[in-house]
Design a protein around this motif. Structure first.
Motif, PDB file in Angstrom:
ATOM      1  N   HIS A  39     -19.478 -21.237 -55.914  1.00  0.00           N
ATOM      2  CA  HIS A  39     -18.175 -21.310 -55.963  1.00  0.00           C
ATOM      3  C   HIS A  39     -17.410 -20.667 -54.702  1.00  0.00           C
ATOM      4  N   LEU A  40     -16.443 -21.027 -54.389  1.00  0.00           N
ATOM      5  CA  LEU A  40     -15.670 -20.495 -53.332  1.00  0.00           C
ATOM      6  C   LEU A  40     -14.276 -19.947 -54.035  1.00  0.00           C
ATOM      7  N   CYS A  41     -14.155 -18.652 -53.060  1.00  0.00           N
ATOM      8  CA  CYS A  41     -12.750 -18.063 -53.473  1.00  0.00           C
ATOM      9  C   CYS A  41     -11.985 -17.744 -52.501  1.00  0.00           C
ATOM     10  N   VAL A  42     -10.568 -17.841 -52.587  1.00  0.00           N
ATOM     11  CA  VAL A  42      -9.705 -17.929 -51.236  1.00  0.00           C
ATOM     12  C   VAL A  42      -8.849 -16.740 -51.421  1.00  0.00           C
ATOM     13  N   ASN A  43      -8.594 -16.242 -50.288  1.00  0.00           N
ATOM     14  CA  ASN A  43      -7.604 -14.716 -50.307  1.00  0.00           C
ATOM     15  C   ASN A  43      -6.937 -15.113 -49.061  1.00  0.00           C
ATOM     16  N   ILE A  44      -5.757 -14.295 -48.965  1.00  0.00           N
ATOM     17  CA  ILE A  44      -4.769 -14.225 -47.670  1.00  0.00           C
ATOM     18  C   ILE A  44      -4.702 -12.892 -47.464  1.00  0.00           C
ATOM     19  N   THR A  45      -5.059 -12.398 -45.938  1.00  0.00           N
ATOM     20  CA  THR A  45      -4.947 -11.187 -45.751  1.00  0.00           C
ATOM     21  C   THR A  45      -3.896 -10.597 -45.366  1.00  0.00           C
ATOM     22  N   PHE A  46      -3.854  -9.121 -45.512  1.00  0.00           N
ATOM     23  CA  PHE A  46      -2.648  -8.617 -45.310  1.00  0.00           C
ATOM     24  C   PHE A  46      -2.905  -7.210 -44.568  1.00  0.00           C
TER      25      PHE A  46
END
Length: 197
Positions: A79-86
């Motif tokens: 599976h893929l997981c998605v994040n947004i960087t900070f």
């Protein structure tokens, strides 16, 4: 928005993303559940559960870059997981998008998932979120704050009342309350504590 994500704490970054809409090639989902992950061991948010904790690698390098980029990774080899960087450049941080409620493209999301479902069920859970929206490893590093791209984050934010608690399935630092979700929303995933935490 980029200024906020660049100069903020993990908790604030997660809360800033909660209630926004992510548009991906014809589909759109309201983000209803997120988890924050901190920096490398020498950074301002030491977080042993973060992929960046041991330091920069080829896999996690986007986490050390500019805020507002997609960090996409494979989990369990499937599976893929998605994040947004900070965070500022060089100090890694990412917010995992755990669940969303589809606001556009429900039929297309159902085809991607290979099952029937509702706007509240198809993108519930991090792997389901990525699959329903059609996010791929090729989206790694995409700037979601650039409205000219086919993957973008809305300026509008509507989290309503939200709650905080421990992150899901974390072995190390299991009680850190860096998971945030919109109270009572049906798309929020179930909490599962790691069996050895």
């Amino acid at each position: 928005m980029r200024d906020v994500l660049t100069s903020t704490t993990p908790e604030r970054a997660a809360q800033e993303l909660l209630g926004r809409r992510l548009r991906v090639r014809g589909c759109e989902a309201k983000i209803v559940e997120v988890e924050a992950y901190g920096s490398d061991a020498s950074g301002p948010w030491p977080d042993p559960a973060s992929h960046a904790y041991p330091g920069r690698t080829a896999r996690n390098s986007v986490m050390f870059g500019e805020a507002g980029r997609l960090y996409v990774y494979r989990i369990y080899g499937i599976h893929l997981c998605v994040n947004i960087t900070f965070g500022p450049v060089g100090s890694a941080g990412a917010v995992l998008l755990r669940a969303g409620a589809l606001t556009r493209g429900t039929d297309e999301a159902a085809l991607r998932r290979g099952r029937t479902g509702t706007a509240d069920t198809l993108a519930s859970g991090p792997a389901n979120f990525a699959q329903a929206l059609g996010i791929s490893l090729g989206d790694q590093g995409v700037d979601v704050l650039d409205d000219n791209l086919d993957v973008s984050l809305s300026d509008y934010r509507d989290p309503g009342e939200f709650l905080a608690g421990p992150r899901v399935g974390i072995l190390r630092d299991a009680d850190r309350p860096w998971r945030f979700w919109i109270k009572g929303h049906p798309a929020v995933s179930r909490y599962r504590r790691h069996s050895r935490a």
